[in-house]
Write a protein that holds these residues in place. Structure first.
Motif, PDB file in Angstrom:
ATOM      1  N   THR A 188       1.272 -10.032   7.375  1.00 43.89           N
ATOM      2  CA  THR A 188       0.743  -8.778   6.993  1.00 43.89           C
ATOM      3  C   THR A 188       1.313  -7.469   7.689  1.00 43.89           C
ATOM      4  O   THR A 188       1.297  -7.571   9.037  1.00 43.89           O
ATOM      5  CB  THR A 188      -0.653  -8.864   7.146  1.00 43.89           C
TER       6      THR A 188
ATOM      7  N   ARG B 240      -1.336   1.159   9.604  1.00 48.07           N
ATOM      8  CA  ARG B 240      -2.244   0.720   8.522  1.00 48.07           C
ATOM      9  C   ARG B 240      -3.643   0.484   8.953  1.00 48.07           C
ATOM     10  O   ARG B 240      -4.682   0.629   8.185  1.00 48.07           O
ATOM     11  CB  ARG B 240      -1.765  -0.541   7.739  1.00 48.07           C
TER      12      ARG B 240
ATOM     13  N   VAL C 239      -5.353  -2.155  10.050  1.00 49.24           N
ATOM     14  CA  VAL C 239      -5.873  -3.440   9.481  1.00 49.24           C
ATOM     15  C   VAL C 239      -6.941  -4.241  10.342  1.00 49.24           C
ATOM     16  O   VAL C 239      -6.707  -4.355  11.525  1.00 49.24           O
ATOM     17  CB  VAL C 239      -4.754  -4.648   9.099  1.00 49.24           C
TER      18      VAL C 239
ATOM     19  N   SER D  16      -6.938  -6.919  13.178  1.00 47.65           N
ATOM     20  CA  SER D  16      -5.448  -7.597  13.609  1.00 47.65           C
ATOM     21  C   SER D  16      -5.335  -7.289  15.460  1.00 47.65           C
ATOM     22  O   SER D  16      -6.216  -6.387  15.889  1.00 47.65           O
ATOM     23  CB  SER D  16      -4.598  -6.445  12.954  1.00 47.65           C
TER      24      SER D  16
END
Length: 385
Positions: free
Chosen positions: A231, A253, A255, A258
Motif C-alpha cells: 500500500t 496519503r 493511511v 500504517s
C-alpha cells in the motif's frame, strides 16, 4: 559584449546542455521547464549571449499575455553567467529590456541563481527594484551530502527524532522503491490527500505528466514511493540537476494504522541516493524566511511544521537571492512601483485575473501564489515550499 541571440523554439538542446554545466544552472532555466509551464499559457524565450560562438551568459524567461494588461514575464534562477564580468550581465539586461519593449511586457521579474549573492546589488544599481514577491523560494534547508565521509556520518547528522522515525518505519516494514511514469497517479493521490488535510488546491494530473515528460524521461527526475505491505503511503518527486538533488513536490496519503516515519524514510532514501550518485547537495526547496534567519542566528526553536521536518535532516538553512522587478520607463513604471507592494491585498482578484485552475502545492499555508497574471510559485517571504 558578444553576440545576442533570441530563441523562441520549444526546445534548445545546446542551451540545456550549457545550463546543466554552468555554475548556478537550474532546471527552471531549461526548455524542459518551459514545456511544463506551457500548459498554463506561459511561453518560453531564451536570451543567449555568445562570444566566439561560445555561450557566456543568458537566461530563459517565461511570459504570458493578459487581456487589458499586456504581458508579464519572469526569469527564475537567472540570468546565468560564466564569469563575474558585469559587462555580460549588462548585455543580458539590455537584451531583456529590448525584448520587453518589443513584446509589450508590463512587468518582468528576475530572481538570480542560488550561488550569485553578488547579483542583487548589481541589479539594483542597474535600476531593478527589489520585490517582496518571489518566483522561487528565498530560503531553504540544504544537506551537503558530498562532504560526509560515509553514509553513517550522514545518518548521525540527522536529528534524534528523525533517526528514530526512520528506524520505526523500517521496523514496521515500510520500504521505498523507485517509481516510473506509470506511478504518477500515486504521486498525485498522495499530494491530493495532503491538500485535503492542509486546505490547498493541487496541480492537475497534466502538470505531473508534463514534469515527468520534461525531466523523468531524461533521467533528471526520480520518483520515490514509500509502501507498507503493497500500500503506498507517501511519494516524493526529486529533480537532479547540476550539483544538487532538489525535492520538487510530494505528499503523504495518511493511511490509517500504517507505521510512522514513511516521509522521513523517503527523504533519507533520497539523501542516500544523492550521495551515491555523486551529487553535492540535497535541497529541500523552501522554508519560511523568518525561520531560516532565526536558525542562522542560532535559534532553532521551531518545533512543528514543515520547517521543523526539513531541519531534522541535519542540513543547514540557507538564504537565496530574492526577486527584482524590471519595470518600464515613464508613468507606467512609476505607477507599478506604487502598486506592486500592495498586490497582496488583491489575492482574490489576482487569482481570477490569472485564469489559474489551481494554486500550487508548494505552499503549506494559504498566501499569495500569483502576481497580476498568475506567476506560478510566486511567494511572499515566510511561505514554505
Amino acid at each position: 559584449m558578444g553576440d545576442i541571440e533570441v530563441h523562441e523554439e520549444a526546445t534548445h538542446p545546446a542551451w540545456d546542455d550549457w545550463v546543466a554545466t554552468v555554475p548556478g544552472g537550474h532546471h527552471l532555466q531549461t526548455s524542459g521547464w518551459g514545456h511544463v509551464k506551457a500548459d498554463g499559457g506561459w511561453r518560453a524565450t531564451r536570451i543567449v549571449v555568445r562570444n566566439g560562438g561560445r555561450i557566456i551568459g543568458g537566461c530563459q524567461l517565461l511570459a504570458r499575455s493578459l487581456p487589458l494588461v499586456g504581458g508579464i514575464a519572469y526569469v527564475p534562477r537567472g540570468p546565468l553567467l560564466v564569469s563575474r564580468d558585469p559587462a555580460v550581465l549588462d548585455a543580458v539586461l539590455d537584451a531583456l529590456r529590448d525584448h520587453a519593449r518589443r513584446k509589450r511586457i508590463l512587468l518582468l521579474k528576475v530572481q538570480p541563481p542560488v550561488d550569485r549573492r553578488d547579483l542583487p546589488e548589481l541589479l539594483e544599481s542597474r535600476g531593478l527594484v527589489a520585490s517582496g514577491l518571489h518566483t522561487a523560494p528565498v530560503a531553504s534547508v540544504v544537506v551537503d551530502v558530498g562532504v560526509a565521509p560515509d553514509e553513517d556520518a550522514l545518518f548521525r547528522a540527522l536529528h534524534a527524532t528523525t533517526r528514530r522515525r526512520i528506524r520505526q518505519a523500517r521496523r514496521g516494514g515500510v520500504t521505498v522503491r523507485t517509481g516510473t511514469g506509470d506511478d504518477l497517479s500515486i504521486l498525485q493521490d498522495s499530494i491530493e490527500a495532503t491538500a485535503r488535510r492542509q486546505g490547498f488546491a493541487p496541480y492537475s494530473a497534466e502538470y505531473y505528466r508534463r514534469l515527468w515528460a520534461a525531466f523523468g524521461d531524461s533521467g533528471h527526475a526520480r520518483l520515490l514511493i514509500a509502501e507498507h505491505e503493497g500500500t503506498p503511503l507517501s511519494a516524493a518527486l526529486l529533480i537532479a540537476f547540476g550539483d544538487r538533488v532538489l525535492y520538487k513536490i510530494g505528499g503523504w496519503r495518511g493511511v490509517e494504522g500504517s507505521p510512522p516515519g514513511a516521509n522521513e524514510l523517503v527523504h533519507w532514501t533520497g539523501i542516500s541516493w544523492a550521495r551515491t550518485a555523486g551529487y553535492r547537495y540535497y535541497d529541500f526547496e523552501g522554508i519560511p524566511l523568518d525561520v531560516a534567519r532565526a536558525a542562522l542566528a542560532g535559534n532553532r526553536a521551531v518545533r512543528h511544521g514543515v520547517a521543523f521536518f526539513k531541519l531534522g535532516f541535519g542540513g543547514e538553512p540557507v538564504i537565496y537571492p530574492g526577486t527584482y522587478d524590471l519595470l518600464p520607463d515613464g508613468l507606467v513604471g512609476r505607477g507599478l512601483r506604487f502598486v506592486l507592494p500592495r498586490a497582496e491585498r488583491w489575492r482574490g482578484v489576482v487569482h481570477r485575473v490569472s485564469g489559474r485552475r489551481s494554486a500550487p502545492v508548494e505552499a503549506r499555508r494559504p498566501g499569495l501564489r500569483t502576481l497580476v497574471g498568475g506567476i506560478p510559485g510566486l511567494r511572499r517571504p515566510g511561505t514554505a515550499a
